[in-house]
Design an enzyme around this catalytic site. Structure first.
Site, short mmCIF file in Angstrom:
data_model
loop_
_atom_site.label_atom_id
_atom_site.label_comp_id
_atom_site.label_asym_id
_atom_site.label_seq_id
_atom_site.Cartn_x
_atom_site.Cartn_y
_atom_site.Cartn_z
NE ARG A 138 41.07 55.21 42.75
CZ ARG A 138 41.01 53.89 42.60
NH1 ARG A 138 42.05 53.22 42.13
NH2 ARG A 138 39.92 53.23 42.89
CG HIS A 142 32.43 46.00 37.96
ND1 HIS A 142 33.71 46.09 38.50
CD2 HIS A 142 31.71 45.28 38.86
CE1 HIS A 142 33.74 45.47 39.66
NE2 HIS A 142 32.56 44.97 39.90
CG ASN A 143 37.16 47.70 37.20
OD1 ASN A 143 36.36 46.85 37.56
ND2 ASN A 143 38.45 47.46 37.08
N GLY A 169 38.59 39.66 42.76
CA GLY A 169 39.87 39.62 43.45
C GLY A 169 40.16 38.24 44.03
CE LYS A 198 36.14 43.97 36.81
NZ LYS A 198 37.55 43.88 36.82
CB VAL A 238 48.19 36.85 31.46
CG1 VAL A 238 48.49 35.37 31.59
CG2 VAL A 238 47.49 37.14 30.12
CE LYS A 239 51.43 44.85 33.59
NZ LYS A 239 50.60 45.82 34.22
C1 6PG Z 1 37.71 43.53 40.47
C2 6PG Z 1 38.52 44.76 40.55
C3 6PG Z 1 39.93 44.59 40.11
C4 6PG Z 1 40.72 45.81 40.53
C5 6PG Z 1 40.61 46.90 39.49
C6 6PG Z 1 40.86 48.28 39.99
O1 6PG Z 1 36.61 43.73 40.03
O2 6PG Z 1 38.13 42.44 40.86
O3 6PG Z 1 37.93 45.74 39.75
O4 6PG Z 1 39.89 44.32 38.75
O5 6PG Z 1 40.27 46.24 41.77
O6 6PG Z 1 41.53 46.56 38.51
O7 6PG Z 1 42.16 48.40 40.37
P1 6PG Z 1 42.81 49.80 40.68
O8 6PG Z 1 42.03 50.42 41.79
O9 6PG Z 1 44.20 49.43 41.11
O10 6PG Z 1 42.80 50.60 39.43
#
Ligand code: 6PG
Length: 402
Positions: A242, A140-141, A83, A137, A27-28
């Site tokens: 961004r 990672h992002n 994703g 994570k 969930v969010k």
């Molecule tokens: C993942 C992604 C996913 C999403 C990020 C970044 O690993 O599946 O990281 O979690 O792409 O939340 O999203 P934004 O670019 O919208 O910040």
């Protein structure tokens, strides 16, 4: 896969699970996680496990673990990347929480549903206690933001400095994807550049506004860098990029106030394209080096004992930053017996960085001369120059402070 049971009420859902129950929440991130977990509580029993698999803030995960432990529920935080494709084919999974519970109840379940590499290794492994899974994570992002921005600047240079068409750029990214830059993001870049707009038949990319959104995990990584007193400019610049892109109206006004653009000449397009590949690859190494330094610092601060080389392996398949390159990060850690000061200094990457620097410098200098916005390519190079300088102007800074 042949045993999916749908439930329409929470009680019905919880009752359908074997004890101890393992509930994965997708969930969010934010208050919804607390609300959904609270609504499950009346039906859960001592020892049941709730796993938050969203992009939650790692400090929230730690707070939830403590809170729900009082109510006899084991709360886990789990980073998941991949994703829509990951949901179907298996994602990269970064779980954190009570180690014994993980080994006994979750290890098999989660490794089975994770992505697997060609050699059959699962892209899932226990990360550590508290919110360490979500922290990994988050980084990672941050790395994902850096990778995306580095690629975007390469596209921008190809288009505006080297005068390449979308088809030529697509071919270049496709050939890069066959070499050391082989990765999910480079792969989708060449596909995006070939995508047609169904309404006009034009290249789709030319109909997309230069305004990028964000959900916040890259920003958290940048904030974390500041809080940890770490230099992570590549990832932070990707967030700033961004932010700057999002104020399109302001940029249009400003562009009208400064209409003169610098003139420049690129004498050898082919040679500069080779320089650009070097710049992209070296910036990527620098970005990952910063990310892994941040993970190392967090691990020491929180006592998490993160196994950094093994974390790189979890990202080899299933996730957005999936890349061949990640296996080499593991080799870099193994080669240094886990004691890595900075990835760029390791046997694995030092010579490649050395070889890339002259071309990287040429292309960044030319892009700046041409007035192009290339913050991650340029700041990765500046980070390299700063990190490898025995002397910085900080003596004057210190004198000014005194
Ligand atoms: C993942 C992604 C996913 C999403 C990020 C970044 O690993 O599946 O990281 O979690 O792409 O939340 O999203 P934004 O670019 O919208 O910040």
């Amino acid at each position: 896969r042949d045993k999916v049971t749908a439930a329409y009420e929470l009680k019905e859902f919880v009752d359908s699970l074997e004890s101890p129950r393992k509930v994965i929440l997708m969930v969010k991130a934010g208050p919804v996680v607390d609300a959904v977990t609270d609504s499950l509580l009346p039906y859960l029993q001592e020892g049941d496990i709730v796993i938050d698999a969203g992009n939650s803030y790692y400090k929230d995960t730690k707070r939830r673990m403590d809170h729900y432990a009082h109510l006899s529920v084991n709360f886990f935080g789990m980073g998941v990347s991949g994703g829509e494709k990951g949901a179907l084919m298996g994602p990269s999974i970064m779980p954190s929480g009570n180690r014994e519970f993980y080994n006994t109840y979750l290890s098999k379940l989660l490794t089975d549903i994770s992505a697997h590499t060609e050699d059959g290794s699962p892209c899932c492994d226990y990360i550590g206690p508290e919110g360490s899974g979500q922290y990994v994570k988050m980084v990672h992002n941050g790395i994902e933001y850096g990778d995306i921005q580095i690629i975007d600047e390469a596209y921008f240079i190809m288009k505006n400095m080297l005068g390449m068409t979308n088809a030529q750029m697509a071919d270049t990214f496709e050939s890069w994807n066959q070499g050391r830059l082989d990765s999910f993001l480079v792969e989708i870049t060449h596909k995006i550049l070939r995508e047609k707009d169904p309404d006009t038949g034009d290249d789709l990319i030319d109909h997309i506004l230069d305004e990028a959104g964000q959900k916040g995990t890259g920003m958290w990584t940048a904030i974390e860098g500041l809080e940890m007193h770490m230099a992570i400019p590549t990832m932070a610049e990707a967030v700033f990029a961004r932010n700057l892109s999002a104020v399109k109206d302001e940029r249009i006004v400003a562009a009208q106030a400064f209409t003169e653009r610098p003139s420049f000449v690129v004498e050898d397009v082919k040679a500069m394209l080779e320089d650009l590949e070097q710049a992209v690859y070296a910036s990527k190494i620098i970005s990952y080096a910063q990310g892994f330094q941040l993970l190392g610092k967090a691990s020491r601060e929180h006592g998490w004992n993160l196994r950094l080389g093994d974390i790189a392996l979890l990202w080899r398949e299933g996730c957005i930053i999936r890349a061949k390159f990640l296996g080499r990060i593991k080799d870099a850690y193994d080669g240094a017996d886990g004691e890595v000061q900075n990835l760029m200094l390791t046997d694995e990457f030092r010579d490649e960085i050395k070889a890339a620097v002259p071309g990287w410098r040429r292309v960044v200098a030319k892009a700046i001369e041409a007035g192009l916005y290339v913050p991650t390519l340029a700041n990765s190079l500046l980070y390299f120059d700063g990190y490898t300088s025995a002397k910085l102007p900080a003596n004057l800074c210190q004198a000014q402070r005194d």
